[in-house]
Scaffold this motif. Structure first.
Motif, PDB file in Angstrom:
ATOM      1  N   ILE A   1      41.339  22.431  41.014  1.00 46.02           N
ATOM      2  CA  ILE A   1      40.829  21.748  39.824  1.00 46.02           C
ATOM      3  C   ILE A   1      41.890  20.810  39.261  1.00 46.02           C
ATOM      4  O   ILE A   1      41.603  19.681  38.855  1.00 46.02           O
ATOM      5  N   ALA A   2      43.135  21.275  39.252  1.00 44.37           N
ATOM      6  CA  ALA A   2      44.239  20.446  38.747  1.00 44.37           C
ATOM      7  C   ALA A   2      44.419  19.200  39.610  1.00 44.37           C
ATOM      8  O   ALA A   2      44.677  18.105  39.089  1.00 44.37           O
TER       9      ALA A   2
ATOM     10  N   MET B   1      44.511  29.324  43.816  1.00 45.30           N
ATOM     11  CA  MET B   1      44.112  28.210  44.679  1.00 45.30           C
ATOM     12  C   MET B   1      42.992  27.403  44.038  1.00 45.30           C
ATOM     13  O   MET B   1      42.988  26.163  44.089  1.00 45.30           O
ATOM     14  N   ALA B   2      42.049  28.087  43.414  1.00 40.01           N
ATOM     15  CA  ALA B   2      40.954  27.394  42.729  1.00 40.01           C
ATOM     16  C   ALA B   2      41.485  26.562  41.561  1.00 40.01           C
ATOM     17  O   ALA B   2      41.051  25.435  41.330  1.00 40.01           O
TER      18      ALA B   2
ATOM     19  N   SER C   1      49.708  27.791  34.433  1.00 40.53           N
ATOM     20  CA  SER C   1      48.942  29.035  34.309  1.00 40.53           C
ATOM     21  C   SER C   1      48.594  29.615  35.671  1.00 40.53           C
ATOM     22  O   SER C   1      48.409  30.832  35.813  1.00 40.53           O
ATOM     23  N   ALA C   2      48.506  28.756  36.705  1.00 42.14           N
ATOM     24  CA  ALA C   2      48.144  29.230  38.043  1.00 42.14           C
ATOM     25  C   ALA C   2      49.213  30.137  38.631  1.00 42.14           C
ATOM     26  O   ALA C   2      48.922  30.977  39.497  1.00 42.14           O
ATOM     27  N   ILE C   3      50.457  30.001  38.155  1.00 41.14           N
ATOM     28  CA  ILE C   3      51.566  30.789  38.696  1.00 41.14           C
ATOM     29  C   ILE C   3      51.336  32.293  38.515  1.00 41.14           C
ATOM     30  O   ILE C   3      51.689  33.107  39.379  1.00 41.14           O
TER      31      ILE C   3
END
Length: 610
Positions: A56-57, A51-52, A41-43
């Motif tokens: 967390i990941a 970055m946040a 999902s960060a992509i």
């Protein structure tokens, strides 16, 4: 206790272990799936949010790694503690799994595992003392999910053995078997000692001092009271060689520590001086033992009388030549030219360069990459020099450092904390010019911050007897294990030594084998022959300090390897002591078998050289 009750306790324990391991495995799978979703999902997120999300990941993945370490051995103690009539069941382990009442060894309540059943207490994080009654305590050894040992004790019955399976403690590599559950109460108190000021953990090889020091690092980094003071990037662990670095890199993750900088002093110095890309480090330079000893002795003299009218500059060879010109003879000047042509630096060269660097700039700096957030929300990679400062420094085998090196490292301490841990033994010095006493570096170790450990004798009676017959003051305790006789072989070539080691490997019952030589160059053919065997490790004597093997093959024994002829009288006694201590280190690396090979019997060398 009746056998029927013992069987019930054993069956319940095995079932609980299996259930907990299943829950750990399920949790690992859920967390890994969650981490994968978060990264995916960060992509599609904006750079700042991404970055946040990645952070967390990464934290979630760290928890996964801790659970993976917990899975083979879910816990090592179970305590039933009563507080104001309320009973609490607590399991203690390497890491927490709070859903199942499993708590990390760093929690204050974990000190209960050292108490006897009855009135007990522990200090809470807020400083208050929690008092109660320790009703019962079970102790376990669980390896790869299998229960090997179980004992129980309570206020109603004394300590009884419930189950013990016969097992051996063979070493298949560098990883030593000491783990947190085997720490004694006194050692636990050392780990939890106040962090301010210097701390010394001293003891001979095999005493567990390094393991204890690493547990102290783990505690300071993970304990709620100290974790904020000791973030990963504020800690430096200095080791003496690549072999020890490999050992540390395995052990620290088992304690939940990842990302801590573990390097040798030489690597650290090259980074500070910005020489890492072009130069390499040598331990000792010269073509024979006499030449190396004289070369080092001259450099020691130069280091002790550095001129004040000199500053650091990029022409490091010109700077070093200026320092050495008044102490080198013609042969040594030619040797220095060869060293220069090979772009090789030794510990004296690096120390001199660092001293002038600090004199010129007043501090040490390291260039690092970092990211700067722009007004648009995007990030730009930048590089800058940052002052070197450590909240915690661990110096392993400190007795092998020059006093000037230790003094330079002290300038990098956060002076609000002054937290530095020295690990080693002043009685075992294996290099010339190293620290002889604390006054030489202006250090004062308070008695309550000095821990001296006793050697744990893993060597056989036959190995200890052989070492004592050579003239070393070795105590042979009662009950030490019996083993095979120490074997000495006179060979004329490396090929004969290699052939003999191949035969020893065929006859070996397992465990790690160390092939040790006085000089690293002598081992080249051995590395080619045995490099594919994961149980065989080729090290010089200095590199072997701090590790042990089931079987040791000491190769290349020759009078010239320990030669002391032609040395100045002022250096003779120190060089003899270093040679003697270095040989002692090599001999004591063997736990079960010791084979000595070379052109001369070791006793003949010892009598003539030492």
């Amino acid at each position: 206790m009746q056998e029927k009750l013992k069987k019930t306790i054993l069956d319940q324990s095995r079932k609980h272990i299996a259930d907990i391991r299943q829950k750990i495995d399920d949790t690992i799978k859920r967390r890994e799936a969650k981490t994968a979703v978060m990264k995916k999902s960060a992509i599609s997120m904006l750079p700042g949010d991404a970055m946040a999300q990645y952070k967390i990941a990464a934290n979630n993945q760290e928890q996964v790694e801790n659970l993976k370490q917990l899975y083979p051995s879910p816990y090592f103690t179970r305590c039933e503690f009563e507080i104001n009539g309320e009973k609490k069941i607590m399991y203690f382990a390497k890491f927490s799994f709070s859903d199942e009442k499993i708590y990390s060894w760093i929690t204050p309540a974990s000190t209960l595992r050292f108490e006897n059943p009855g009135p007990a207490s522990y200090a809470r994080p807020d400083g208050k003392v929690q008092s109660g009654v320790l009703l019962s305590k079970n102790q376990y050894m669980i390896v790869d999910g299998k229960l090997l040992f179980l004992s129980t004790e309570s206020t109603e019955h004394r300590r009884e053995l419930i189950y013990q399976e016969h097992f051996t403690r063979q070493k298949s590599g560098f990883i030593l078997p000491e783990v947190v559950e085997q720490m004694e109460k006194a050692q636990d108190q050392v780990v939890r000692a106040p962090y301010r000021g210097p701390f010394l953990i001293s003891g001979p090889a095999g005493s567990g001092k390094t393991t204890l020091a690493l547990h102290r690092v783990a505690y300071l980094m993970q304990s709620p009271e100290t974790a904020e003071l000791f973030p990963t990037n504020s800690i430096l662990v200095l080791v003496q060689d690549i072999g020890t670095k490999e050992y540390f890199s395995h052990l620290l993750p088992e304690l939940g520590i990842r990302g801590v900088e573990i390097i040798t002093f030489a690597e650290w110095a090259l980074t500070i001086l910005d020489l890492s890309n072009n130069y390499h480090v040598i331990v000792r330079y010269g073509t024979n033992e006499q030449e190396r000893n004289l070369y080092e002795y001259s450099k020691i003299i130069a280091l002790k009388q550095l001129p004040n009218d000199t500053n650091f500059n990029k022409n490091i060879w010109g700077l070093l030549q200026k320092i050495y010109k008044n102490v080198f003879n013609k042969a040594q000047q030619e040797l220095f030219v060869q060293q220069k042509n090979e772009l090789a630096l030794d510990r004296f060269d690096l120390t001199i360069l660092l001293k002038y660097y600090f004199k010129t700039y007043g501090q040490f700096t390291i260039r690092k990459d970092y990211y700067e957030e722009l007004a648009s929300g995007s990030y730009r990679k930048k590089n800058n020099a940052f002052q070197v400062e450590y909240n915690l420094t661990i110096i392993d085998e400190f007795q092998n450092y020059l006093p000037e090196q230790l003094a330079l490292l002290k300038t990098c301490l956060n002076h609000r904390l002054e937290s530095i841990v020295y690990v080693g033994d002043l009685a075992q010095q294996t290099q010339l010019g190293t620290v002889r006493d604390w006054d030489s570096i202006g250090e004062k170790i308070e008695s309550n911050r000095l821990v001296t450990l006793q050697k744990v004798y893993r060597n056989t009676k036959q190995i200890l007897n052989f070492i004592r017959e050579l003239g070393y003051a070795v105590q042979i305790p009662q009950g030490v294990k019996e083993g095979r006789l120490v074997m000495e072989y006179v060979f004329e070539s490396k090929q004969e030594e290699i052939a003999k080691i191949n035969k020893i490997l065929l006859d070996s019952s397992g465990g790690a084998i160390g092939i040790l030589a006085k000089d690293r160059e002598y081992l080249d053919e051995f590395k080619r022959e045995f490099g594919e065997n994961p149980n065989v490790h080729c090290l010089n004597m200095l590199e072997a300090q701090g590790v042990e093997f089931e079987t040791v093959c000491l190769v290349g024994i020759d009078k010239s390897s320990f030669g002391v002829d032609g040395l100045p009288q002022a250096a003779l006694e120190e060089i003899k002591k270093v040679q003697r201590d270095l040989l002692y280190v090599a001999l004591t690396r063997a736990m079960s078998e010791l084979h000595i090979m070379g052109k001369t019997r070791l006793k003949d060398i010892y009598d003539s050289s030492f």
